[in-house]
Scaffold this motif. Structure first.
Motif, mmCIF file in Angstrom:
data_model
loop_
_atom_site.group_PDB
_atom_site.id
_atom_site.type_symbol
_atom_site.label_atom_id
_atom_site.label_comp_id
_atom_site.label_asym_id
_atom_site.label_seq_id
_atom_site.Cartn_x
_atom_site.Cartn_y
_atom_site.Cartn_z
ATOM 1 N N ASN A 179 0.827 -1.206 0.000
ATOM 2 C CA ASN A 179 0.000 0.000 0.000
ATOM 3 C C ASN A 179 0.865 1.262 0.000
ATOM 4 O O ASN A 179 2.071 1.215 0.251
ATOM 5 N N GLU A 236 4.533 -8.430 4.463
ATOM 6 C CA GLU A 236 3.241 -8.160 3.846
ATOM 7 C C GLU A 236 2.279 -9.279 4.230
ATOM 8 O O GLU A 236 2.622 -10.450 4.158
ATOM 9 N N ASP A 257 -4.749 -10.105 2.091
ATOM 10 C CA ASP A 257 -5.444 -9.161 2.957
ATOM 11 C C ASP A 257 -6.077 -8.078 2.093
ATOM 12 O O ASP A 257 -5.380 -7.430 1.304
ATOM 13 N N GLN A 304 -7.067 -5.193 2.895
ATOM 14 C CA GLN A 304 -6.564 -3.861 3.239
ATOM 15 C C GLN A 304 -5.089 -3.679 2.851
ATOM 16 O O GLN A 304 -4.504 -2.645 3.145
ATOM 17 N N LYS A 305 -4.481 -4.705 2.257
ATOM 18 C CA LYS A 305 -3.069 -4.675 1.849
ATOM 19 C C LYS A 305 -2.153 -4.319 3.034
ATOM 20 O O LYS A 305 -1.255 -3.483 2.923
ATOM 21 N N THR A 306 -2.388 -4.965 4.151
ATOM 22 C CA THR A 306 -1.651 -4.675 5.374
ATOM 23 C C THR A 306 -0.187 -5.064 5.257
ATOM 24 O O THR A 306 0.143 -6.142 4.757
ATOM 25 N N ASP A 364 -1.893 -0.016 6.447
ATOM 26 C CA ASP A 364 -2.799 -0.630 5.482
ATOM 27 C C ASP A 364 -3.499 0.455 4.671
ATOM 28 O O ASP A 364 -3.156 1.633 4.784
ATOM 29 N N ASP A 365 -4.499 0.063 3.890
ATOM 30 C CA ASP A 365 -5.213 1.016 3.042
ATOM 31 C C ASP A 365 -6.311 1.787 3.762
ATOM 32 O O ASP A 365 -6.997 2.593 3.151
#
Length: 146
Positions: A2, A26, A30, A32-34, A55-56
């Motif tokens: 992210n 990473e 996920d 939320q691209k955590t 995250d996003d």
């Protein structure tokens, strides 16, 4: 990855000392691209596991494990009162016990928008606040736990 994690990684890469302080992980699959940046803070000779979670969402987290398995049947009331007193006194972060009884310190930063060029400075600025708090409070906290 992210945008916040990219910006924080660039901040770390710009300073060789900071670059080696974190390991990046990473979170797979996920939504939320955590991305979790793992490190530790040294307080009173103890290495406290530290996470920066990006995250996003509009939030960013700093999480520190102050003491593993800190809450026991014997000290539960005493340490819950202590944590509540800290939570009433300090605005930027909260202390709590996880399911295993470990004492956790969390900071939630509001990080909306698209420009995260200052994110590294914001995170490290909060680290200064947290380290000062821990340097002042770690010993009294541990006395209550033990």
């Amino acid at each position: 990855m992210n945008k916040k994690a990219d910006a924080f990684q660039k901040y770390l890469d710009a300073d060789e000392n900071k670059k080696t302080a974190f390991q990046r992980e990473e979170v797979k699959d996920d939504t939320q691209k955590t991305v979790v940046f793992r490190s530790h803070i040294v307080v009173e000779g103890q290495q406290l596991p530290t996470l920066v979670i990006l995250d996003d969402s509009v939030f960013s987290m700093i999480r520190i494990q102050v003491s593993p398995q800190a809450k026991t049947e014997e000290n539960e009331l005493k340490v819950l009162k202590m944590v509540n007193e800290f939570n009433l006194k300090y605005k930027p972060f909260k202390l709590y016990f996880d399911a295993a009884g470990s004492l956790i310190l969390d900071v939630c930063l509001l990080t909306p928008g698209e420009d995260f060029s200052e994110l590294g400075d914001e995170i490290y600025g909060m680290f200064d606040v947290l380290i000062n708090f821990l340097n002042e409070s770690y010993r009294p906290i541990m006395k209550e736990i033990w």
